[in-house]
Design a protein around this motif. Structure first.
Motif, PDB file in Angstrom:
ATOM      1  N   THR A   1       0.740  -1.169  -0.005  1.00 13.39           N
ATOM      2  CA  THR A   1      -0.167  -0.075  -0.065  1.00 13.39           C
ATOM      3  C   THR A   1       0.784   1.295   0.004  1.00 13.39           C
ATOM      4  OG1 THR A   1       0.085   0.049   2.537  1.00 13.39           O
ATOM      5  CG2 THR A   1      -1.728  -1.183   1.226  1.00 13.39           C
ATOM      6  N   GLY A   2       2.096   1.272   0.147  1.00 15.31           N
ATOM      7  CA  GLY A   2       2.896   2.404   0.508  1.00 15.31           C
ATOM      8  C   GLY A   2       2.729   2.949   1.765  1.00 15.31           C
ATOM      9  N   GLU A   3       1.791   2.741   2.679  1.00 14.16           N
ATOM     10  CA  GLU A   3       1.442   3.140   4.010  1.00 14.16           C
ATOM     11  C   GLU A   3       2.575   3.084   4.815  1.00 14.16           C
ATOM     12  OE1 GLU A   3      -2.353   3.465   7.005  1.00 14.16           O
ATOM     13  OE2 GLU A   3      -2.360   2.006   5.528  1.00 14.16           O
ATOM     14  N   THR A   4       2.905   4.081   5.482  1.00  5.98           N
ATOM     15  CA  THR A   4       4.099   4.363   6.643  1.00  5.98           C
ATOM     16  C   THR A   4       3.357   4.428   7.993  1.00  5.98           C
ATOM     17  OG1 THR A   4       4.163   6.523   6.449  1.00  5.98           O
ATOM     18  CG2 THR A   4       5.458   5.321   4.996  1.00  5.98           C
ATOM     19  N   TYR A   5       3.907   3.947   9.054  1.00 11.14           N
ATOM     20  CA  TYR A   5       3.538   3.985  10.418  1.00 11.14           C
ATOM     21  C   TYR A   5       4.632   4.317  11.196  1.00 11.14           C
ATOM     22  CZ  TYR A   5       0.670   0.469   7.855  1.00 11.14           C
ATOM     23  OH  TYR A   5      -0.232  -0.372   7.094  1.00 11.14           O
ATOM     24  N   PRO A   6       4.177   5.094  12.537  1.00 10.29           N
ATOM     25  CA  PRO A   6       5.135   5.510  13.446  1.00 10.29           C
ATOM     26  C   PRO A   6       5.746   4.279  14.112  1.00 10.29           C
ATOM     27  CG  PRO A   6       2.874   5.632  14.128  1.00 10.29           C
ATOM     28  CD  PRO A   6       2.803   5.274  12.678  1.00 10.29           C
ATOM     29  N   ALA A   7       7.003   4.409  14.492  1.00  8.34           N
ATOM     30  CA  ALA A   7       7.565   3.400  15.347  1.00  8.34           C
ATOM     31  C   ALA A   7       6.983   3.233  16.552  1.00  8.34           C
ATOM     32  CB  ALA A   7       9.303   3.925  15.374  1.00  8.34           C
ATOM     33  N   PRO A   8       6.831   2.048  16.913  1.00  5.49           N
ATOM     34  CA  PRO A   8       6.470   1.914  18.467  1.00  5.49           C
ATOM     35  C   PRO A   8       7.561   2.329  19.550  1.00  5.49           C
ATOM     36  CG  PRO A   8       7.344  -0.295  17.499  1.00  5.49           C
ATOM     37  CD  PRO A   8       7.246   0.794  16.045  1.00  5.49           C
ATOM     38  N   ASP A   9       7.007   2.748  20.743  1.00  2.00           N
ATOM     39  CA  ASP A   9       7.861   3.161  21.580  1.00  2.00           C
ATOM     40  C   ASP A   9       7.739   2.112  22.777  1.00  2.00           C
ATOM     41  OD1 ASP A   9       9.512   4.726  23.018  1.00  2.00           O
ATOM     42  OD2 ASP A   9       8.313   6.810  23.097  1.00  2.00           O
ATOM     43  N   TYR A  10       8.891   1.603  23.190  1.00  2.00           N
ATOM     44  CA  TYR A  10       9.104   0.642  24.331  1.00  2.00           C
ATOM     45  C   TYR A  10       9.720   1.145  25.445  1.00  2.00           C
ATOM     46  CZ  TYR A  10       7.155  -2.947  21.474  1.00  2.00           C
ATOM     47  OH  TYR A  10       6.348  -3.629  20.515  1.00  2.00           O
ATOM     48  N   PRO A  11       9.468   0.813  26.750  1.00  2.00           N
ATOM     49  CA  PRO A  11      10.177   1.443  27.926  1.00  2.00           C
ATOM     50  C   PRO A  11      11.889   1.309  27.754  1.00  2.00           C
ATOM     51  CG  PRO A  11       8.044   0.260  28.878  1.00  2.00           C
ATOM     52  CD  PRO A  11       8.438   0.187  27.185  1.00  2.00           C
ATOM     53  N   ASP A  12      11.959   0.137  27.189  1.00  2.00           N
ATOM     54  CA  ASP A  12      13.441  -0.368  27.111  1.00  2.00           C
ATOM     55  C   ASP A  12      13.925   0.118  25.716  1.00  2.00           C
ATOM     56  OD1 ASP A  12      13.783  -1.038  29.575  1.00  2.00           O
ATOM     57  OD2 ASP A  12      13.005  -3.024  29.120  1.00  2.00           O
ATOM     58  N   LEU A  13      12.991   0.572  24.586  1.00  2.01           N
ATOM     59  CA  LEU A  13      13.465   0.741  23.172  1.00  2.01           C
ATOM     60  C   LEU A  13      12.757   2.063  22.797  1.00  2.01           C
ATOM     61  CD1 LEU A  13      15.214  -0.330  21.122  1.00  2.01           C
ATOM     62  CD2 LEU A  13      13.357  -1.534  20.079  1.00  2.01           C
ATOM     63  N   SER A  14      13.435   3.146  22.644  1.00  2.00           N
ATOM     64  CA  SER A  14      12.671   4.491  22.326  1.00  2.00           C
ATOM     65  C   SER A  14      12.194   4.178  20.746  1.00  2.00           C
ATOM     66  CB  SER A  14      13.625   5.545  22.478  1.00  2.00           C
ATOM     67  OG  SER A  14      14.522   5.516  21.209  1.00  2.00           O
ATOM     68  N   ALA A  15      11.098   4.872  20.400  1.00  2.00           N
ATOM     69  CA  ALA A  15      10.629   5.256  19.168  1.00  2.00           C
ATOM     70  C   ALA A  15      11.944   5.395  18.131  1.00  2.00           C
ATOM     71  CB  ALA A  15       9.579   5.968  18.803  1.00  2.00           C
ATOM     72  N   ALA A  16      12.718   6.282  18.620  1.00  2.00           N
ATOM     73  CA  ALA A  16      13.738   6.849  17.741  1.00  2.00           C
ATOM     74  C   ALA A  16      14.916   5.651  17.467  1.00  2.00           C
ATOM     75  CB  ALA A  16      14.396   7.897  18.498  1.00  2.00           C
ATOM     76  N   GLU A  17      15.050   4.815  18.352  1.00  2.00           N
ATOM     77  CA  GLU A  17      16.016   3.798  18.391  1.00  2.00           C
ATOM     78  C   GLU A  17      15.499   2.892  17.490  1.00  2.00           C
ATOM     79  OE1 GLU A  17      19.262   0.801  20.861  1.00  2.00           O
ATOM     80  OE2 GLU A  17      17.411   2.019  22.135  1.00  2.00           O
ATOM     81  N   GLN A  18      14.248   2.430  17.754  1.00  2.00           N
ATOM     82  CA  GLN A  18      13.646   1.365  16.932  1.00  2.00           C
ATOM     83  C   GLN A  18      13.535   1.734  15.546  1.00  2.00           C
ATOM     84  OE1 GLN A  18      10.785   1.366  15.055  1.00  2.00           O
ATOM     85  NE2 GLN A  18      10.443  -0.643  14.821  1.00  2.00           N
ATOM     86  N   PHE A  19      13.335   3.010  15.214  1.00  2.00           N
ATOM     87  CA  PHE A  19      13.262   3.571  13.758  1.00  2.00           C
ATOM     88  C   PHE A  19      14.557   3.412  13.061  1.00  2.00           C
ATOM     89  CE2 PHE A  19      12.762   6.953  10.615  1.00  2.00           C
ATOM     90  CZ  PHE A  19      11.643   6.562   9.756  1.00  2.00           C
ATOM     91  N   GLU A  20      15.414   3.663  13.931  1.00  2.00           N
ATOM     92  CA  GLU A  20      16.958   3.481  13.267  1.00  2.00           C
ATOM     93  C   GLU A  20      17.435   2.204  13.022  1.00  2.00           C
ATOM     94  OE1 GLU A  20      21.551   4.729  14.626  1.00  2.00           O
ATOM     95  OE2 GLU A  20      19.923   5.510  15.855  1.00  2.00           O
ATOM     96  N   LEU A  21      16.867   1.334  14.083  1.00  2.00           N
ATOM     97  CA  LEU A  21      17.403  -0.239  13.826  1.00  2.00           C
ATOM     98  C   LEU A  21      16.634  -0.929  12.959  1.00  2.00           C
ATOM     99  CD1 LEU A  21      18.172  -1.052  17.654  1.00  2.00           C
ATOM    100  CD2 LEU A  21      19.741  -0.706  15.869  1.00  2.00           C
ATOM    101  N   THR A  22      15.470  -0.104  12.482  1.00  2.00           N
ATOM    102  CA  THR A  22      14.671  -1.116  11.425  1.00  2.00           C
ATOM    103  C   THR A  22      14.892  -0.155  10.075  1.00  2.00           C
ATOM    104  OG1 THR A  22      12.779   0.245  12.025  1.00  2.00           O
ATOM    105  CG2 THR A  22      13.143  -1.931  12.824  1.00  2.00           C
ATOM    106  N   ALA A  23      15.666   0.649   9.802  1.00  2.00           N
ATOM    107  CA  ALA A  23      15.789   1.474   8.574  1.00  2.00           C
ATOM    108  C   ALA A  23      16.099   0.664   7.346  1.00  2.00           C
ATOM    109  CB  ALA A  23      16.893   2.538   8.775  1.00  2.00           C
TER     110      ALA A  23
END
Length: 231
Positions: free
Chosen positions: A29-51
Motif C-alpha cells: 500500500t505504501g502506507e507508513t507507520y510510526p515507530a512503536p515506543d517501548y520502555p527499553d527501546l525508544s521509538a527513535a532507536e527502533q526507527f533507526e534499527l529498522t531502517a
C-alpha cells in the motif's frame, strides 16, 4: 529499475500487517507507520534499527534484485512469474521461529526444510534468463574477497552469493543491532511476533518487487498465488 522475486504473505495477511507496522512501511500500500515506543527501546532507536529492512519491506529474498536483460520486457517477466506460480504447488514450512543471524533478527525456519530449498533454487534457475549480467561495480559491491568459494561462484553464476546450497530463508526484522541492545530487541520481537512463531508458515505465493531507482524503497508490483493457494 530493478526487480526482485520475494516471498511475502499476501496483502492483508496478519503476518504482513504485523511486520509492516513493526518496520514502519507496507510494500503493498505504501502506507507508513510510526515507530512503536517501548520502555527499553525508544521509538527513535527502533526507527533507526529498522531502517535497512524498512527500505526493502517485509519479505524473504528468493531471487535477489536484478536489472532486466535487454532481450526481455517487464511484461515478459510478469507473465513468466504468473505461469511459474500457477504450475508450482504451495507448501508449508513446518515451523517459523525468531532467529538471530549475526547481529540482525529475522523470522526463519526452525530447521532446514528441503522443499523450501528446492523451491528457492527453482526460482533462481527459472528466472535467470531475465537477469542482466552484473557490472564490475555490482560484483565489487558484494565484497567477493569476503565470500566463501561457493558464494563467490554463486555471485558470478547467479548474480547473488546466497543461493543454492548457500540459501537461507529469512524474513528480516531489524538491521545490525549492537550487542548491548540485542537482548532487548530479542525480547520485544519474541513478544510482538509470538502469534506467528512456533507454528507453520504457508509459502502461498511469489511476489514481484520493484526498486524504481537505486536506493529507493522497494514496493510490491504484484503477488501471484502458488497452485492451490488462495490470493
Amino acid at each position: 529499475m530493478r526487480y526482485a522475486l520475494y516471498f511475502t504473505p499476501p496483502k492483508g495477511d496478519p503476518l504482513n500487517v504485523a511486520a509492516a507496522h513493526w518496520l514502519g512501511r507496507d510494500a503493498f500500500t505504501g502506507e507508513t507507520y510510526p515507530a512503536p515506543d517501548y520502555p527499553d527501546l525508544s521509538a527513535a532507536e527502533q526507527f533507526e534499527l529498522t531502517a535497512d529492512p524498512r527500505r526493502y519491506a517485509f519479505h524473504a529474498t528468493i531471487k535477489a534484485p536484478f536489472h532486466l536483460a535487454s532481450s526481455v520486457t517487464e511484461k515478459d517477466l510478469i507473465q513468466a512469474v504468473e505461469d511459474f506460480a500457477a504450475a508450482t504447488p504451495a507448501f508449508e514450512i513446518p515451523e517459523l521461529v525468531l532467529g538471530q543471524l549475526g547481529r540482525f533478527f529475522a523470522l526463519v525456519p526452525g530447521s532446514l526444510h528441503p522443499p523450501l530449498q528446492q523451491f528457492a533454487a527453482s526460482v533462481v534457475k527459472s528466472f535467470e534468463p531475465f537477469r542482466a549480467a552484473l557490472s564490475e561495480a555490482d560484483i565489487a559491491r558484494r565484497n567477493p574477497d569476503r565470500l566463501s568459494e561457493s558464494q563467490r561462484a554463486n555471485l558470478l553464476r547467479w548474480g547473488y552469493p546466497y543461493v543454492m546450497d548457500d540459501f537461507g530463508f529469512h524474513m528480516t526484522l531489524s538491521g545490525q543491532v549492537p550487542e548491548a541492545r540485542a537482548e532487548v530487541m530479542k525480547t520485544i520481537l519474541a513478544e510482538r511476533f509470538a502469534a506467528f512463531t512456533g507454528r507453520p508458515l504457508l509459502i502461498s505465493g511469489l511476489a514481484v518487487f520493484v526498486e524504481e531507482t537505486r536506493g529507493a524503497p522497494f514496493t510490491a508490483h504484484s503477488w501471484w498465488p502458488l497452485a492451490a493457494a488462495k490470493p
